[in-house]
Write an enzyme that holds these catalytic residues in place. Structure first.
Site, mmCIF file in Angstrom:
data_model
loop_
_atom_site.group_PDB
_atom_site.id
_atom_site.type_symbol
_atom_site.label_atom_id
_atom_site.label_comp_id
_atom_site.label_asym_id
_atom_site.label_seq_id
_atom_site.Cartn_x
_atom_site.Cartn_y
_atom_site.Cartn_z
ATOM 1 N N HIS A 1 -3.347 7.165 2.774
ATOM 2 C CA HIS A 1 -3.766 5.904 2.132
ATOM 3 C C HIS A 1 -5.177 5.554 2.479
ATOM 4 C CE1 HIS A 1 -4.152 1.545 1.087
ATOM 5 N NE2 HIS A 1 -3.798 1.195 2.393
ATOM 6 N N ASN B 1 -10.039 -0.109 -0.209
ATOM 7 C CA ASN B 1 -8.578 -0.063 -0.330
ATOM 8 C C ASN B 1 -8.019 -0.555 -1.583
ATOM 9 O OD1 ASN B 1 -5.811 -0.578 0.307
ATOM 10 N ND2 ASN B 1 -6.174 -1.361 2.106
ATOM 11 N N CYS C 1 0.841 -1.116 -0.012
ATOM 12 C CA CYS C 1 0.009 -0.161 0.004
ATOM 13 C C CYS C 1 0.789 1.461 -0.010
ATOM 14 C CB CYS C 1 -1.050 0.059 1.169
ATOM 15 S SG CYS C 1 -1.921 -1.292 1.108
#
EC number: 2.3.1.180
Length: 325
Positions: A252, A282, A115
């Site tokens: 994020h 996500n 990520c």
């Protein structure tokens, strides 16, 4: 005298057509819209179509970024794709993007920091440009993360989605007394001792299979807010700016509670935090450039703004980058 800076010339994004809502998910696994929204703030996610690969998503985002920047593939000399889900074990997804853009020149490679990948890729492109190894780069975060999911595991399958975001970054020579622009500072971190808190149980060297995502959710949450805020402060410290100077925080997009917690710990008002996790879920390395693209497109982020990018992912990896737009 002049100084070399890496500026963002244009951004772009791409989301697959298929939208998977929480209501639809609740027919596939024991969950509910209320349960998902309460715990992570996600309402829907996009899922890549059969035969649609990470490089395809990356190319669409790259084309939009280049159109916004007013440049062509002939003017790009570096492609970096941040991804956990490349089309193949090799070659790198970046070389496939290069091919699909019709390029025979320059260099292309992938970065795997899960990520945190886009933040790592931005810092890498900045380093290449400042060291004279590139003049203009495509920095892309792209994922087909849905293909790593066990759709019977409600603790993970509700969290992730597919998508891509891209930025065209380029070299700018500024007079020493000119107003600052571009990437001002970055800070990157990792600690492999936490690898088993968020990982995929497969790989070419271990099982010979792709595997599925596994996560110790409470442990990831426990580490996330502290690591996020620490790396933000470390980045600011390099420049002399403070949290109060920030116009926008682009984190994020993993979990609304983590984003809210980090914002509160930093003392950032919610209206300065870009939030897209409700629409995108996500998307791993794609989440920061997707959020960035949304905030640029809707006019929130504009020239002169001070923008902090931040991400944390499996590994653990985490990082931040401060940019004067």
């Amino acid at each position: 005298m002049t100084k070399t800076r890496t500026i963002i010339r244009g951004v772009g994004s791409y989301l697959p057509e298929k939208v998977l809502t929480n209501a639809e998910l609740s027919t596939m696994v024991e969950t509910s819209d209320e349960w998902i929204q309460q715990r992570v703030g996600i309402k829907q996610r996009h899922i890549a179509a059969e035969g649609q690969f990470t490089s395809d998503l990356a190319v669409e985002a790259a084309r939009q970024a280049m159109a916004n920047a007013g440049v062509t593939p002939d003017e790009i000399d570096l492609i970096i794709v941040a991804t956990t889900t490349p089309d193949y074990t090799f070659p790198a997804a970046a070389t496939l993007v290069q091919m699909k853009l019709g390029m025979h020149h320059g260099m292309a490679f992938d970065i795997q920091a899960v990520c945190s990948g886009f933040v790592y890729a931005m810092a890498t492109a900045d380093s290449y440009i400042k060291n004279g190894m590139a003049n203009r780069a495509l920095v892309i975060g792209a994922e087909t993360f849905s293909r790593l999911l066990d759709w019977t595991d409600r603790t993970t399958c509700v969290l992730f989605g597919d998508g891509a975001g891209a930025a065209v970054v380029e070299k700018l020579e500024l007079d020493d007394d000119a107003p600052e622009r571009g990437v001002l500072a970055s800070a990157l971190r990792s600690d492999g001792h936490h690898w088993d808190k968020l990982y995929v149980d497969g790989g070419p060297s271990t099982t010979g299979t792709t595997g599925h995502v596994h996560m110790q959710g409470p442990e990831v949450f426990r580490h996330a807010v502290g690591k996020i805020t620490d790396v933000v402060y470390a980045t600011l410290e390099k420049t002399g700016y403070t949290v109060a100077d920030l116009d926008w925080f682009v984190p994020h997009q993993a979990n609304k509670r983590i984003i809210d917690g980090a914002g509160a710990k930093l003392g950032l008002p919610p209206e300065k935090v870009v939030m897209t996790v409700d629409r995108h879920a996500n998307t791993s390395a794609a989440s920061v450039p997707l959020a960035l693209s949304v905030a640029v497109a809707d006019g929130r982020i504009k020239q002169g703004d001070l923008v902090m990018l931040e991400a944390m992912g499996g590994g653990f990896t985490w990082g931040a980058s401060l940019i004067r737009w």
